[in-house]
Design a protein around this motif. Structure first.
Motif, PDB file in Angstrom:
ATOM      1  N   GLY A 107      70.761 -28.532  92.963  1.00 15.97           N
ATOM      2  CA  GLY A 107      70.163 -29.715  92.366  1.00 15.97           C
ATOM      3  C   GLY A 107      71.030 -30.287  91.271  1.00 15.97           C
ATOM      4  O   GLY A 107      71.775 -29.558  90.596  1.00 15.97           O
ATOM      5  N   CYS A 108      70.939 -31.592  91.100  1.00 19.91           N
ATOM      6  CA  CYS A 108      71.716 -32.275  90.060  1.00 19.91           C
ATOM      7  C   CYS A 108      71.249 -31.818  88.681  1.00 19.91           C
ATOM      8  O   CYS A 108      70.054 -31.792  88.392  1.00 19.91           O
ATOM      9  CB  CYS A 108      71.546 -33.786  90.209  1.00 19.91           C
ATOM     10  SG  CYS A 108      72.258 -34.741  88.852  1.00 19.91           S
ATOM     11  N   THR A 109      72.180 -31.466  87.811  1.00 25.61           N
ATOM     12  CA  THR A 109      71.829 -30.990  86.476  1.00 25.61           C
ATOM     13  C   THR A 109      71.128 -32.075  85.667  1.00 25.61           C
ATOM     14  O   THR A 109      70.243 -31.779  84.851  1.00 25.61           O
ATOM     15  CB  THR A 109      73.089 -30.518  85.720  1.00 25.61           C
ATOM     16  OG1 THR A 109      74.086 -31.557  85.760  1.00 25.61           O
ATOM     17  CG2 THR A 109      73.670 -29.260  86.353  1.00 25.61           C
ATOM     18  N   GLU A 110      71.501 -33.326  85.879  1.00 22.57           N
ATOM     19  CA  GLU A 110      70.855 -34.428  85.168  1.00 22.57           C
ATOM     20  C   GLU A 110      69.415 -34.613  85.656  1.00 22.57           C
ATOM     21  O   GLU A 110      68.506 -34.839  84.858  1.00 22.57           O
ATOM     22  CB  GLU A 110      71.657 -35.720  85.371  1.00 22.57           C
ATOM     23  CG  GLU A 110      71.187 -36.896  84.546  1.00 22.57           C
ATOM     24  CD  GLU A 110      71.480 -36.758  83.056  1.00 22.57           C
ATOM     25  OE1 GLU A 110      71.076 -37.643  82.296  1.00 22.57           O
ATOM     26  OE2 GLU A 110      72.115 -35.759  82.654  1.00 22.57           O
ATOM     27  N   HIS A 111      69.209 -34.503  86.964  1.00 19.09           N
ATOM     28  CA  HIS A 111      67.867 -34.613  87.538  1.00 19.09           C
ATOM     29  C   HIS A 111      66.974 -33.478  87.043  1.00 19.09           C
ATOM     30  O   HIS A 111      65.782 -33.689  86.762  1.00 19.09           O
ATOM     31  CB  HIS A 111      67.952 -34.586  89.068  1.00 19.09           C
ATOM     32  CG  HIS A 111      66.617 -34.551  89.750  1.00 19.09           C
ATOM     33  ND1 HIS A 111      65.874 -35.692  89.960  1.00 19.09           N
ATOM     34  CD2 HIS A 111      65.894 -33.521  90.260  1.00 19.09           C
ATOM     35  CE1 HIS A 111      64.736 -35.360  90.578  1.00 19.09           C
ATOM     36  NE2 HIS A 111      64.735 -34.055  90.777  1.00 19.09           N
ATOM     37  N   LEU A 112      67.545 -32.287  86.945  1.00 18.86           N
ATOM     38  CA  LEU A 112      66.766 -31.143  86.490  1.00 18.86           C
ATOM     39  C   LEU A 112      66.330 -31.290  85.029  1.00 18.86           C
ATOM     40  O   LEU A 112      65.265 -30.805  84.637  1.00 18.86           O
ATOM     41  CB  LEU A 112      67.576 -29.848  86.658  1.00 18.86           C
ATOM     42  CG  LEU A 112      67.885 -29.442  88.101  1.00 18.86           C
ATOM     43  CD1 LEU A 112      68.839 -28.257  88.127  1.00 18.86           C
ATOM     44  CD2 LEU A 112      66.604 -29.114  88.865  1.00 18.86           C
ATOM     45  N   LYS A 113      67.134 -31.995  84.227  1.00 19.92           N
ATOM     46  CA  LYS A 113      66.783 -32.217  82.825  1.00 19.92           C
ATOM     47  C   LYS A 113      65.788 -33.369  82.672  1.00 19.92           C
ATOM     48  O   LYS A 113      64.866 -33.298  81.860  1.00 19.92           O
ATOM     49  CB  LYS A 113      68.047 -32.507  82.004  1.00 19.92           C
ATOM     50  CG  LYS A 113      68.923 -31.287  81.774  1.00 19.92           C
ATOM     51  CD  LYS A 113      70.048 -31.578  80.795  1.00 19.92           C
ATOM     52  CE  LYS A 113      71.096 -32.487  81.388  1.00 19.92           C
ATOM     53  NZ  LYS A 113      72.272 -32.671  80.496  1.00 19.92           N
ATOM     54  N   ASP A 114      65.994 -34.435  83.445  1.00 20.77           N
ATOM     55  CA  ASP A 114      65.133 -35.618  83.331  1.00 20.77           C
ATOM     56  C   ASP A 114      65.150 -36.382  84.655  1.00 20.77           C
ATOM     57  O   ASP A 114      66.135 -37.040  84.980  1.00 20.77           O
ATOM     58  CB  ASP A 114      65.631 -36.515  82.197  1.00 20.77           C
ATOM     59  CG  ASP A 114      64.690 -37.670  81.913  1.00 20.77           C
ATOM     60  OD1 ASP A 114      63.791 -37.944  82.746  1.00 20.77           O
ATOM     61  OD2 ASP A 114      64.840 -38.309  80.855  1.00 20.77           O
ATOM     62  N   ARG A 115      64.075 -36.291  85.395  1.00 18.11           N
ATOM     63  CA  ARG A 115      64.015 -36.919  86.719  1.00 18.11           C
ATOM     64  C   ARG A 115      64.095 -38.440  86.648  1.00 18.11           C
ATOM     65  O   ARG A 115      64.416 -39.097  87.642  1.00 18.11           O
ATOM     66  CB  ARG A 115      62.737 -36.495  87.434  1.00 18.11           C
ATOM     67  CG  ARG A 115      62.678 -35.005  87.731  1.00 18.11           C
ATOM     68  CD  ARG A 115      61.504 -34.657  88.599  1.00 18.11           C
ATOM     69  NE  ARG A 115      61.460 -33.223  88.882  1.00 18.11           N
ATOM     70  CZ  ARG A 115      60.636 -32.663  89.761  1.00 18.11           C
ATOM     71  NH1 ARG A 115      59.772 -33.416  90.419  1.00 18.11           N
ATOM     72  NH2 ARG A 115      60.656 -31.361  89.967  1.00 18.11           N
TER      73      ARG A 115
END
Length: 206
Positions: free
Chosen positions: A31-39
């Motif tokens: 999963g994208c690290t940015e997506h995991l922090k803030d969808r």
């Protein structure tokens, strides 16, 4: 294996491996690290590791199927680029082209009786020798090209490639031929020989 080498096509951040515990065994996703922090910042859905592996295997199988057409075009293109970027290569190619013109003129003179056979043979041999020296130098320039070297590695790997459903994933091949891969609605493998090959991939719903 994939760590640091998978990139989100939507936001450009790296993908992170996610382990999901299951009753029988573990499942792995990326999963994208940015997506995991803030969808809200990135809408990329996670993809299973198996989907990435299957896409890579599909790419290898396609290369195997098309190797007779793909690699001659690839090698010729990279060879021309390598030579065109070298001032020495331009000069060496000019020597070969000039010698071809001189050789045609020698043939014309010999056929017209302007020079005898002995003179023709001596001068023709000199031109052939100059050509060979120039060709050897061009070959040395080509072999010094990183992209050509990587293309040869890829060609050798594909020539030996045989798909087997029961075989483990060939992670060593991925490491040898791939710089990285961009993942979005599809996956783009960035090969070290500067080829970009696209395959479909199935994203997870979460």
């Amino acid at each position: 294996l994939f760590s640091g080498r998978l990139v989100c096509a939507e936001c450009g951040h790296k993908l992170k491996r996610i382990t999901q515990a299951a009753p029988q065994n573990k499942r792995y996703y990326w999963g994208c690290t940015e997506h995991l922090k803030d969808r809200k910042k990135c809408g990329m859905k996670r993809v299973s590791e198996g989907s990435i592996q299957n896409a890579f295997l599909t790419m290898l199988n396609k290369l195997k199927f098309a190797e007779g057409k793909f690699f001659p075009v690839l090698m010729d293109t990279l060879r021309k680029e390598s030579l065109s970027s070298s001032p020495d290569a331009e000069q060496l190619q000019k020597i070969i082209d000039d010698n071809n013109a001189k050789r045609l003129e020698l043939i014309r003179k010999a056929e017209s009786g302007i020079i005898d056979t002995a003179v023709y043979q001596i001068e023709n041999q000199e031109l052939l020798y100059e050509d060979q020296v120039a060709l050897d130098a061009l070959d040395k320039i080509e072999r010094g090209s990183y992209l050509l070297a990587q293309a040869r590695i890829l060609r050798n790997i594909i020539s030996r490639w045989e798909y087997s459903p029961s075989a483990p994933f060939p992670g060593e091949i991925f490491s040898q031929i791939c710089e990285d891969a961009t993942i979005g609605t599809e996956i783009v493998f960035h090969l070290k020989c500067r080829c970009f090959l696209t395959e479909s991939i199935q994203a997870d719903n979460t």
